[in-house]
Write a protein that holds these residues in place. Structure first.
Motif, short mmCIF file in Angstrom:
data_model
loop_
_atom_site.label_atom_id
_atom_site.label_comp_id
_atom_site.label_asym_id
_atom_site.label_seq_id
_atom_site.Cartn_x
_atom_site.Cartn_y
_atom_site.Cartn_z
N ALA A 85 43.72 34.53 112.60
CA ALA A 85 44.60 35.17 112.94
C ALA A 85 45.91 34.85 111.92
N LEU A 86 46.42 33.74 111.34
CA LEU A 86 46.66 32.89 110.10
C LEU A 86 46.26 32.82 108.90
N LEU A 87 45.23 33.01 108.48
CA LEU A 87 44.73 33.40 107.61
C LEU A 87 44.79 34.04 106.75
N HIS A 88 45.41 35.41 107.84
CA HIS A 88 45.92 36.29 106.68
C HIS A 88 47.55 36.41 106.22
N VAL A 89 47.92 35.52 106.77
CA VAL A 89 49.56 35.53 106.05
C VAL A 89 50.08 34.21 105.80
N THR A 90 49.00 33.59 106.02
CA THR A 90 49.51 31.55 105.59
C THR A 90 48.05 31.00 105.38
N GLU A 91 48.71 30.15 104.69
CA GLU A 91 47.46 28.85 103.73
C GLU A 91 46.82 28.18 105.25
N PRO A 92 45.42 28.11 104.75
CA PRO A 92 44.30 27.61 106.08
C PRO A 92 45.05 26.01 106.42
N SER A 93 45.21 25.33 105.42
CA SER A 93 46.12 24.42 105.70
C SER A 93 47.23 24.34 106.93
N THR A 94 48.08 25.65 107.06
CA THR A 94 49.05 25.64 108.00
C THR A 94 48.43 25.82 109.63
N ALA A 95 47.22 26.99 109.00
CA ALA A 95 46.81 28.09 109.88
C ALA A 95 45.67 26.43 110.62
N ILE A 96 45.61 24.81 110.50
CA ILE A 96 44.89 23.63 111.07
C ILE A 96 45.94 23.70 111.83
#
Length: 456
Positions: free
Chosen positions: A377-388
């Motif tokens: 879900a976060l990959l739609h709105v943020t960078e992969p590093s932030t999702a991790i």
């Protein structure tokens, strides 16, 4: 005790059957990402399909595991594996289908054979002497780590060099091969062993004394329903979920993270292989000796160290640094899962262990699905590093909740153990002192201390 106690022809057959049943599990999440990554929003869709697959496992493992008959589990396992083959064939044969249809196939592939993991673990502990159960579980962890080491490279190579559907068709073939292996193994694990605790010929005088000393647990749980016993062990399942949650982060978000860093996405396979190789090494080392600290404290420390490794994965820009962090994280993760399985074996009576292993499998899958869904879900709105990093925060919350629950559970268990009543004694009379600890007793203490054999 050494790993030689595990070496036998039946264990070899079990290992081959286990590879056929479990390698598809290791292959599928990454294979689903590669299956749809060329579509618009492909990475997010792949994460959603992987979540559907894991949700199937979460529902199927406890639901079907509770219904397994210990003495005749083979027909039920065969039916589940056959349905799983059908799900994988559907994914591989119709890669361009609507996302809802793909999610349904993924759910079937994950849910139908989900009870096989707990059942195969219970069968393994039946195939070895009681004194070698810890080494058997370490061997199983090494085998699973080897499967996870091979799977990412196989998926990446097949998806990029042959076709995106190829890994899922291979998963179908592997699961079909495990059906043949079932007929070379016992029809189930004997119910008599589950009630009796130790098989004939495996019990020494010291072990008998240890069983008398620890018999209160079995007596206390004899009148409880399996569901109530499993609910009472919920802290172990929560920390088990936290242990696998980080693997979901590493596997599902790594390809997108590599693209963010400007690194070729093909490196995701070798890096995840390194993660699994680290897991195998960690499992082997963990089974060689005893380790300090209470099991719950050990698990919390190991999971916190894992989160540090995954945090470094999100922050380090270089290929080598990411790979090293994944390898160390894999070593720590295998130690966490071994600690959880051994603690579960101590917390539950043998008659409910297969169901307990299935619920642990489902709980670990729930952690995987939670972090994977969050990251997707976060990959739609943020960078992969932030999702991790968001997934790391969720893992820490699960760890804190599980540790708190184990502290409470240990306090209640200590109160219940204040008075030990021997069979045939008058419960209204004075309390009988507990029998002294005997060095030969088996089992991993869940309320404190290390394994008496000093092998865990």
């Amino acid at each position: 005790m050494t790993y030689r106690d595990v070496a036998s022809r039946q264990v070899l057959v079990w290992a081959c059957t286990s590879v056929g049943a479990r390698m598809p599990v290791a292959m599928t999440p990454l294979a689903l990402v590669f299956l749809v990554r060329e579509r618009p929003g492909g990475y997010a869709l792949g994460a959603a399909l992987a979540a559907a697959y894991v949700i199937g496992e979460i529902i199927g493992a406890p639901t079907l595991g509770m219904r397994l008959r210990p003495d005749r589990a083979r027909p039920q396992l065969a039916a589940g594996l056959a349905a799983g083959v059908a799900g994988f064939v559907g994914l591989g044969a119709f890669p361009g289908a609507h996302s809802v249809a793909l999610a349904a196939f993924a759910f079937l592939a994950g849910g139908a054979p989900a009870a096989s993991a707990g059942a195969l673990r219970a069968m393994l502990t039946h195939l070895v002497p009681e004194r070698a159960v810890a080494q058997a579980l370490s061997t199983e962890s090494i085998l699973v780590s080897g499967i996870w080491a091979v799977s990412p490279a196989a998926v990446t190579g097949l998806a990029l060099a042959v076709a995106p559907r190829a890994p899922l068709l291979l998963a179908a073939a592997l699961m079909a091969s495990s059906l043949a292996g079932l007929w070379l193994l016992p029809a189930g694990w004997e119910a008599g062993d589950a009630e009796g605790g130790v098989r004939a010929g495996d019990t020494t005088d010291g072990e008998r004394a240890g069983e008398r000393a620890g018999g209160s647990k079995g007596e206390a749980s004899a009148g409880q329903s399996p569901i109530r016993l499993l609910i009472g062990a919920w802290p172990l399942f929560v920390t088990g979920a936290a242990g696998l949650a980080l693997l979901g982060l590493a596997e599902l978000v790594l390809p997108a993270l590599l693209e963010q860093r400007g690194i070729a996405v093909g490196w995701s396979g070798p890096m995840l292989t390194g993660l699994a190789v680290g897991g195998a090494l960690g499992a082997f080392l963990y089974g060689l000796r005893s380790w300090p600290g209470l099991p719950r404290t050990r698990s919390a420390v190991l999971i916190c160290a894992m989160t540090a490794c995954v945090t470094l994965v999100a922050l380090i820009p270089g290929t080598a640094g990411i790979a090293v962090a994944l390898i160390v994280g894999g070593m720590l993760q295998s130690a966490v899962l071994l600690t959880r399985n051994l603690s579960l074996r101590e917390a539950l009576p043998p008659r409910t262990l297969a169901a307990g292993y299935s619920v642990m499998y489902a709980a670990a899958g729930a952690g995987y699905a939670a972090t994977g869904s969050l990251a997707g879900a976060l990959l739609h709105v943020t960078e992969p590093s932030t999702a991790i990093l968001a997934g790391v925060g969720l893992t820490l919350v699960l760890t804190a909740v599980g540790w708190w629950g184990e502290v409470r559970r240990a306090g209640h268990s200590a109160q219940d153990a204040d008075t030990v009543v021997t069979p045939g004694s008058d419960v209204t009379g004075p309390s009988v002192p507990a029998a002294p600890t005997v060095p030969g007793a088996e089992g991993t203490a869940i309320r404190g201390g290390c394994d008496p054999e000093h092998r865990l």
